[in-house]
Scaffold this motif. Structure first.
Motif, short mmCIF file in Angstrom:
data_model
loop_
_atom_site.label_atom_id
_atom_site.label_comp_id
_atom_site.label_asym_id
_atom_site.label_seq_id
_atom_site.Cartn_x
_atom_site.Cartn_y
_atom_site.Cartn_z
N VAL A 27 24.41 -17.62 39.72
CA VAL A 27 22.89 -16.91 40.17
C VAL A 27 23.26 -15.58 40.66
O VAL A 27 23.76 -15.45 41.98
N ALA A 28 22.57 -14.73 40.21
CA ALA A 28 23.05 -13.47 40.35
C ALA A 28 21.82 -12.86 41.36
O ALA A 28 20.59 -13.12 41.02
N MET A 29 22.21 -12.22 42.69
CA MET A 29 20.90 -11.75 43.27
C MET A 29 20.70 -10.18 43.39
O MET A 29 21.63 -9.50 43.58
N TYR A 30 19.41 -9.87 42.87
CA TYR A 30 19.03 -8.34 42.81
C TYR A 30 18.00 -8.06 43.67
O TYR A 30 17.46 -9.13 44.20
N HIS A 31 17.54 -7.02 43.94
CA HIS A 31 16.22 -6.81 44.68
C HIS A 31 15.84 -5.38 44.09
O HIS A 31 14.92 -5.76 43.41
N SER A 32 15.79 -4.11 44.53
CA SER A 32 15.12 -2.95 43.76
C SER A 32 16.05 -2.58 42.64
O SER A 32 17.13 -2.55 42.69
N VAL A 33 15.31 -2.01 41.74
CA VAL A 33 15.80 -1.36 40.56
C VAL A 33 15.35 -0.06 40.61
O VAL A 33 14.05 0.21 39.98
N GLY A 34 16.06 0.97 40.99
CA GLY A 34 15.62 2.42 40.83
C GLY A 34 16.54 3.54 41.48
O GLY A 34 17.91 3.12 41.17
N ASP A 35 16.03 4.37 42.43
CA ASP A 35 16.73 5.41 43.13
C ASP A 35 17.50 4.82 44.15
O ASP A 35 17.16 4.17 45.02
N ARG A 42 22.34 -1.52 50.54
CA ARG A 42 22.90 -1.72 49.27
C ARG A 42 21.88 -2.90 48.67
O ARG A 42 22.38 -3.82 47.70
N ILE A 43 20.61 -2.57 48.55
CA ILE A 43 19.69 -3.41 48.00
C ILE A 43 19.17 -2.92 46.45
O ILE A 43 18.50 -3.62 45.83
N THR A 44 19.59 -1.79 46.04
CA THR A 44 19.12 -1.12 45.10
C THR A 44 20.10 -0.74 43.91
O THR A 44 21.47 -0.39 44.21
N VAL A 45 19.97 -1.11 42.54
CA VAL A 45 20.58 -0.75 41.66
C VAL A 45 19.80 0.26 40.65
O VAL A 45 18.65 0.11 40.54
N THR A 46 20.42 1.25 40.09
CA THR A 46 19.81 2.18 39.06
C THR A 46 19.59 1.41 37.85
O THR A 46 20.24 0.23 37.35
N PRO A 47 18.39 1.44 36.97
CA PRO A 47 18.43 1.00 35.70
C PRO A 47 19.51 1.08 34.98
O PRO A 47 19.57 0.35 33.93
N GLU A 48 20.13 2.35 34.95
CA GLU A 48 21.39 2.33 33.99
C GLU A 48 22.35 1.26 34.56
O GLU A 48 23.02 0.74 33.43
N ARG A 49 22.63 1.02 35.64
CA ARG A 49 23.71 0.25 36.11
C ARG A 49 23.19 -1.21 35.62
O ARG A 49 23.99 -2.16 35.36
N LEU A 50 21.69 -1.70 35.93
CA LEU A 50 21.37 -2.84 35.31
C LEU A 50 21.62 -3.21 34.18
O LEU A 50 22.08 -4.25 33.55
N GLY A 51 21.24 -2.17 33.41
CA GLY A 51 21.35 -2.28 31.79
C GLY A 51 22.93 -2.48 31.33
O GLY A 51 23.21 -3.53 30.41
N ARG A 52 23.90 -1.81 32.10
CA ARG A 52 25.30 -1.93 31.73
C ARG A 52 25.69 -3.70 32.18
O ARG A 52 26.43 -4.14 31.42
N GLN A 53 25.13 -4.04 33.24
CA GLN A 53 25.54 -5.37 33.75
C GLN A 53 24.93 -6.52 32.87
O GLN A 53 25.81 -7.53 32.32
N GLY A 84 21.57 -17.44 36.07
CA GLY A 84 20.39 -17.28 36.99
C GLY A 84 20.36 -15.75 37.22
O GLY A 84 21.13 -15.15 37.88
N LEU A 85 19.00 -15.03 37.11
CA LEU A 85 19.01 -13.68 37.21
C LEU A 85 17.71 -13.86 38.43
O LEU A 85 16.54 -14.32 38.17
N THR A 86 17.99 -13.19 39.63
CA THR A 86 16.75 -13.44 40.59
C THR A 86 16.58 -12.02 41.39
O THR A 86 17.82 -11.34 41.51
N PHE A 87 15.21 -11.64 41.49
CA PHE A 87 15.06 -10.46 42.21
C PHE A 87 14.15 -10.49 43.35
O PHE A 87 13.15 -11.23 43.10
N ASP A 88 14.69 -10.15 44.23
CA ASP A 88 14.10 -10.54 45.78
C ASP A 88 12.96 -9.55 46.02
O ASP A 88 13.30 -8.43 45.85
N ASP A 89 12.02 -9.83 46.87
CA ASP A 89 11.02 -9.05 47.62
C ASP A 89 9.90 -8.65 46.81
O ASP A 89 8.82 -8.53 47.19
N GLY A 90 10.20 -8.54 45.56
CA GLY A 90 8.97 -8.08 44.53
C GLY A 90 8.59 -6.85 44.64
O GLY A 90 7.45 -6.45 44.89
#
Length: 257
Positions: A27-35, A42-53, A84-90
């Protein structure tokens, strides 16, 4: 009689129905997707990085799904090709940064939100930028798009340090509020900060959740304390491969998974 920490039962079709022992799901744990230019936690990934993953997962014959779908597949003896793909905090940027990519790569996800902070921000993080959280309308939009909505508590409190009234409110009241908001039962919980102890697990069980996510729950590992792997901006294909491989090597089988 209450179920044990490492077992789960349910009367819903397609859900886990009997304890069994198998490899712990990834199960992968993500948070924010943006800048992520200002990102001390280290809670953020860019959309470009998420797309590659996500593309990396698909190249390996894997597909990201919600935790509920992952556990249901595992209970049927299937799902070895699912993660599993999870995104915390909303965060608001889930709708703009993550959701389009999930659609593109035909992936599902679980979004853990805080009904006590609707339309607020990540005030619990003393460092770094303030990131806006989804409103009730935003959460409904995500649910209508097929995203599983789970509870992250009411206000992002460390449950291992909470008094009894706070613990009950964070766990049980948040579930009731989200069920009313979305119009559907809320099966999943995510421990804020990933911290968990037997008392928190018991509160989650008594509130009626079917599963809960932590980070590294150790001997508590089971459906109500699922381990997760942090995935961040620096996780290239090679690092993703190592994380997946290490997970498979170090996680022992657990009952109910």
């Amino acid at each position: 009689m209450a179920a044990s920490v490492d077992s789960v039962t349910t009367d819903r079709p397609g859900r886990p129905s009997a304890p069994h022992r198998g490899p712990v799901p990834w199960v992968a744990m993500y948070h924010s997707v943006g800048d992520c230019s200002d990102d001390p936690y280290r809670i953020t990934v860019t959309p470009e990085r998420l797309g590659r993953q996500l593309a990396w997962l698909r190249r390996r014959g894997l597909r990201g799904v919600s935790v509920a779908d992952l556990l249901a597949a595992r209970a049927r003896g299937e799902g070895r090709d699912l993660v599993g793909l999870t995104f915390d905090d909303g965060y608001v940027d889930f709708l703009t940064g993550a959701l389009p990519l999930l659609r593109r790569w035909n992936c599902g996800a679980t979004l853990f939100v805080l009904p006590g902070r609707l339309g607020g921000d990540n005030a619990w993080d003393p460092l770094g930028p303030r990131k806006p959280l989804l409103t009730a309308a935003g959460i409904r939009q995500a649910a209508q798009e097929g995203v599983e909505i789970g509870s992250h508590g009411l206000t992002h409190v460390d449950l291992t340090k909470a008094d009894e009234l706070t613990l009950k409110a964070e766990v049980a009241e948040s579930r009731a509020l989200l069920a009313e908001l979305t119009g559907t039962p809320v099966d999943g919980f995510c421990y804020p900060y990933g911290t968990v102890d037997p008392r928190a697990v018991q509160a989650v069980r008594e509130a009626g959740y079917r599963y809960a996510c932590a980070i590294d729950p150790g001997p508590l590992t089971g459906p109500l304390a699922l381990p997760r792997i942090h995935v961040g901006q620096n996780d290239t294909a090679w690092r993703m491969f190592l994380k997946l491989r290490l997970h498979r090597l170090r996680r022992r089988p657990a009952k109910g998974l």
